[in-house]
Design a protein around this motif. Sequence first.
Motif, mmCIF file in Angstrom:
data_model
loop_
_atom_site.group_PDB
_atom_site.id
_atom_site.type_symbol
_atom_site.label_atom_id
_atom_site.label_comp_id
_atom_site.label_asym_id
_atom_site.label_seq_id
_atom_site.Cartn_x
_atom_site.Cartn_y
_atom_site.Cartn_z
ATOM 1 N N LEU A 5 63.208 49.426 -51.187
ATOM 2 C CA LEU A 5 62.825 48.509 -52.249
ATOM 3 C C LEU A 5 61.508 47.805 -51.917
ATOM 4 O O LEU A 5 61.271 47.429 -50.773
ATOM 5 C CB LEU A 5 63.920 47.450 -52.455
ATOM 6 N N ALA A 6 60.713 47.627 -52.954
ATOM 7 C CA ALA A 6 59.518 46.781 -52.843
ATOM 8 C C ALA A 6 59.875 45.400 -53.351
ATOM 9 O O ALA A 6 60.357 45.242 -54.478
ATOM 10 C CB ALA A 6 58.377 47.378 -53.657
ATOM 11 N N ASN A 7 59.639 44.408 -52.517
ATOM 12 C CA ASN A 7 59.976 43.026 -52.862
ATOM 13 C C ASN A 7 58.792 42.140 -52.498
ATOM 14 O O ASN A 7 58.811 41.416 -51.495
ATOM 15 C CB ASN A 7 61.246 42.601 -52.113
ATOM 16 N N PRO A 8 57.719 42.178 -53.291
ATOM 17 C CA PRO A 8 56.481 41.461 -52.923
ATOM 18 C C PRO A 8 56.680 39.969 -52.729
ATOM 19 O O PRO A 8 56.055 39.363 -51.851
ATOM 20 C CB PRO A 8 55.541 41.756 -54.096
ATOM 21 N N ALA A 9 57.558 39.382 -53.534
ATOM 22 C CA ALA A 9 57.740 37.933 -53.436
ATOM 23 C C ALA A 9 58.618 37.531 -52.264
ATOM 24 O O ALA A 9 58.696 36.341 -51.931
ATOM 25 C CB ALA A 9 58.340 37.405 -54.735
ATOM 26 N N GLY A 26 62.097 40.795 -62.547
ATOM 27 C CA GLY A 26 61.282 41.862 -61.964
ATOM 28 C C GLY A 26 60.994 41.642 -60.501
ATOM 29 O O GLY A 26 59.898 41.947 -60.016
ATOM 30 N N ASP A 27 61.973 41.120 -59.757
ATOM 31 C CA ASP A 27 61.739 40.762 -58.359
ATOM 32 C C ASP A 27 61.554 41.984 -57.467
ATOM 33 O O ASP A 27 60.734 41.979 -56.556
ATOM 34 C CB ASP A 27 62.906 39.917 -57.837
ATOM 35 N N VAL A 28 62.359 43.023 -57.684
ATOM 36 C CA VAL A 28 62.330 44.184 -56.802
ATOM 37 C C VAL A 28 62.064 45.451 -57.602
ATOM 38 O O VAL A 28 62.358 45.532 -58.793
ATOM 39 C CB VAL A 28 63.660 44.324 -56.033
#
Length: 463
Positions: free
Chosen positions: A313-317, A329-331
């Motif tokens: 998973l991409a989780n920029p925040a 749209g967190d992940v």
Amino acid sequence: CLALLLFDRLHLEVKWLCCRGSLSQAFTWRGDCRARVGLEIEDWPASRAVRKKTGNPRVPSEKLQKVLADVAAGNTLHGDFDRRLRGLLAATLARPNGAFAADAVRVIGRLTRQHGFLLTPTELSEFASWVFECALLLRCPDDALAAKELLWRRGILAAMEPNTKDDCAVASLDGAEDLMQRVIKEYLPQWHSKAEAAGLDEARLRLAAECWELHGNSTDIAGIGLYAAICAELKELERAQPVMEALAATGVDLTLAFRPELLQALKKHRLLPASLLTTIPGTLPALVQHAARLAGCCVENGAPLRRHGALLLANPAGVPLQQCSDSAGDVKLLAEGFNHAAAPLGPWGPDPQTGVMRALSISADMDAAGLPLQHRRLRKAQRHAEVHCLMQLPRLTDAVGTEILVVELADVGPSFRRAEPCYRGCLHLLSKCGVSRAYFTNGQGSIEVREIPHRPDLDVPMK
């Protein structure tokens, strides 16, 4: 190498599509586990030395019968009873009639070969059939009890027919072997047919379910899952409704504790509120259920045990997954993977150039390492779900700063097991590639988190 990698990835994608299609077919918990489980029982009490040597311990039927004896005697206060009771449920769910019938064949074999009894045709159809039925109901007699029963039956027969000559007391070795061949080839198939007609398989399931209802631990998530699976096999899932409601009342999130097949069955029969069984897309429960479906593909892809599914998973925040929602749209899902069979590895030996121990893949390297022919056999290999996720990325550098969620299915039943990335390579590779955090099921109905430091210079050898 690139061509092989692309072929391997395409092959797995086809397998995954086939697996997704098979999820809609008729599902049974017995069909889910019987292809994998023999005499070993997951989490049965055993010493650390035994587990290190063999993994899950082998549990013969005699130990299961001891659990039934403890239930009957009320001897349920010792510390490992919950685990042994859970093992009883797993064994009755996973083992077919043939596994218990083997106990009966061994008893009859010892009576003829070691104790000198030669059974007549009448005794084969009555006494031996009695031993077989007892074995299928987890009451298989030991040698002494079986011999006593046989002599008692012969005493009744002699009293009814006093003029009958007793020529069946002692067996020759050849006669014993002929008898056992007849038992296995002729009588055993007949007994299996009678057992199916008499419903002994169902009776064994009911016996295990009743033991759980009497002495089951209401907080044992794995045990409750096994009990619910047995109720589902008996087509009496409503029997599990009270324990499921009690478990949910303790605050356990059922969507983090059980597989989607059980949740769907509970929802279909309207046994629990839909709010307890439904997940919101993008949330942690929805991601766990997605990974569990991926783990269901392991068997079809050559990994029948340790069934893991993983999501990269991409989780920029950097928002914890417990707080994520799809609406925010967190992940973002980058890749998905599951354990599967990989190309076999060569023998372990020193690298000809560096001297570092690694898997040798070509004969020239094996010659240079001085490996004898008997040590050049290929070793079976399995690619883990975490590595499978990394393989789906266009570039390994895309994994920097990502997070991974790993789920492991129990060998038997609908619960999850502890799925922490292994230290044999997965954790090292995640650290080298920059995956910053690992979420994994802990087998207790919740998720644990492990922070992973980025160590790009870490050497991760091929196993």
